[in-house]
Scaffold this motif. Structure first.
Motif, short mmCIF file in Angstrom:
data_model
loop_
_atom_site.label_atom_id
_atom_site.label_comp_id
_atom_site.label_asym_id
_atom_site.label_seq_id
_atom_site.Cartn_x
_atom_site.Cartn_y
_atom_site.Cartn_z
N ILE A 17 0.71 -0.78 0.28
CA ILE A 17 -0.31 -0.04 -0.30
C ILE A 17 0.89 1.56 -0.12
CG2 ILE A 17 -1.91 1.31 1.33
CD1 ILE A 17 -2.60 -1.49 2.27
N TRP A 22 1.64 5.25 -0.09
CA TRP A 22 1.28 6.52 1.29
C TRP A 22 1.66 7.48 0.88
CZ3 TRP A 22 3.23 8.11 5.29
CH2 TRP A 22 5.10 7.16 5.97
N VAL A 76 -10.35 -3.98 0.52
CA VAL A 76 -10.72 -2.54 0.29
C VAL A 76 -12.28 -2.82 -0.09
CG1 VAL A 76 -10.29 -0.38 -0.56
CG2 VAL A 76 -8.17 -2.28 -0.35
N LEU A 79 -2.80 4.92 -2.61
CA LEU A 79 -3.65 5.37 -1.85
C LEU A 79 -4.00 6.91 -2.61
CD1 LEU A 79 -3.21 5.46 2.01
CD2 LEU A 79 -4.65 4.48 0.34
N ALA A 139 -9.26 4.43 1.66
CA ALA A 139 -8.32 3.40 2.50
C ALA A 139 -9.36 2.56 3.06
CB ALA A 139 -8.37 4.07 4.21
N TRP A 197 -10.15 -1.45 5.08
CA TRP A 197 -11.43 -1.12 5.76
C TRP A 197 -10.44 -2.02 6.36
CZ3 TRP A 197 -17.68 -2.23 4.81
CH2 TRP A 197 -17.67 -1.09 4.32
N TYR A 213 -0.34 2.69 9.56
CA TYR A 213 -1.90 2.14 9.32
C TYR A 213 -2.95 3.11 10.14
CZ TYR A 213 0.23 -1.82 7.78
OH TYR A 213 0.56 -3.00 7.24
N ILE A 250 -2.65 5.37 6.60
CA ILE A 250 -3.62 4.90 6.27
C ILE A 250 -5.09 5.39 6.60
CG2 ILE A 250 -4.32 2.89 4.78
CD1 ILE A 250 -0.97 2.24 4.53
N ARG A 251 -5.07 4.95 8.21
CA ARG A 251 -6.17 5.46 8.99
C ARG A 251 -7.04 3.65 8.28
NH1 ARG A 251 -6.23 9.56 11.89
NH2 ARG A 251 -8.35 9.02 12.47
N ILE A 252 -6.58 3.45 8.20
CA ILE A 252 -7.37 1.50 8.50
C ILE A 252 -7.89 1.17 9.85
CG2 ILE A 252 -7.25 -1.18 8.02
CD1 ILE A 252 -4.44 -0.76 7.22
N TYR A 267 -7.53 -3.58 12.64
CA TYR A 267 -5.98 -3.74 12.35
C TYR A 267 -6.17 -5.21 13.56
CZ TYR A 267 -0.67 -3.81 12.39
OH TYR A 267 0.59 -3.77 12.53
#
Length: 272
Positions: free
Chosen positions: A65, A67, A85, A102, A108, A110, A146, A150-152, A155
């Motif tokens: 990923i 970023w 995603v 991104l 982002a 999930w 994260y 990325i704000r997943i 996690y």
């Protein structure tokens, strides 16, 4: 009056997934990683097909990923062992995805999952990005990326050798560690599913596996399990039909014996 064209040097466009490395050249850390990814993807497939009848979703397995843009590019990427995603096409311009970028997609994942070979220290590293000198930056920790970049939303960290699972939920801009429910599962509310550990055999390995359950606590089956379930159901149906046939045959034989006794007594069983 002669007009003079002024040349303007525009910055190059941000690269896409075809221009960025699809691998950082590192080895897979253990023999369980690939089967673990497959068992998660296989079992969740039918659920995601129902959630996305248009097919607009993507699953990454040890894929980068991206970023931020860096030199070399790999320093600006993290590669979860498994992530999902929603609402993005599985292919880009008809091509298989090589990575998830991104700045090209803005959506982002999930949930991201890491299968830690060690004690999970690398997966819990919350070191922030910082400038050290002359514009050079330190490498931030995976947990921080994260959570803060990325704000997943969800996690998960699974320590394979310890059989330990932790799940974090993004709440008020930071990860909060979740507590398991009464089934020792972690509800992933946007998916309506639960994540937990299952002991069994898969691809000739008998151990703990990270797996999905539905919200009622029913294990989501993989293809082989579904096929075995159908085989058992067909066998049960065959046995039920055989039992019905035997009961009908026994009833017919009983009726024939009764008719024979009636005839012996001078009574015609065919007469009303």
């Amino acid at each position: 009056m002669t007009e003079t064209a002024i040349q303007t040097d525009l910055p190059p466009p941000f690269p896409d997934h075809t221009q960025l490395p699809e691998s950082d050249g590192t080895f897979v850390k253990n023999f369980q990683e690939h089967p673990q990814s497959i068992i998660l993807t296989d079992s969740i497939g039918s659920v995601l097909q129902q959630r996305h009848p248009d097919g607009q979703y993507a699953i990454g397995q040890d894929c980068g990923i991206y970023w931020r843009e860096t030199d070399p590019p790999e320093k600006g990427a993290e590669a979860p062992d498994w992530f999902y995603v929603p609402n993005v096409p599985p292919l880009l311009n008809g091509e298989i995805r090589r990575s998830y970028v991104l700045w090209r997609e803005f959506m982002a994942p999930w949930i991201a999952l890491e299968f830690a070979s060690g004690d999970g220290q690398e997966e819990r590293d919350a070191t922030p990005l910082s400038v050290v000198a002359e514009g050079k930056t330190t490498k931030p920790g995976k947990f921080w990326v994260y959570e803060q970049i990325i704000r997943i939303p969800y996690y998960g960290i699974y320590e394979i050798k310890n059989g330990k699972l932790e799940v974090y939920h993004l709440n008020n801009f930071s990860y909060q560690k979740l507590e398991p429910n009464e089934r020792n599962h972690y509800p992933i509310e946007p998916l309506g599913m639960e994540l937990g550990l299952w002991h069994g055999t898969y691809q000739n390995q008998t151990q703990l596996w990270l797996r999905w359950w539905d919200s009622e606590g029913n294990l989501l089956l993989i293809g082989d399990e579904r096929a075995e379930q159908e085989r058992q159901r067909a066998e049960q149906e065959r046995q039920r039909a055989e039992q019905e046939r035997q009961r009908a045959e026994q009833a017919e034989q009983k009726a024939a014996r009764l008719a024979e006794r009636l005839r012996a007594m001078g009574i015609d069983p065919e007469t009303d």
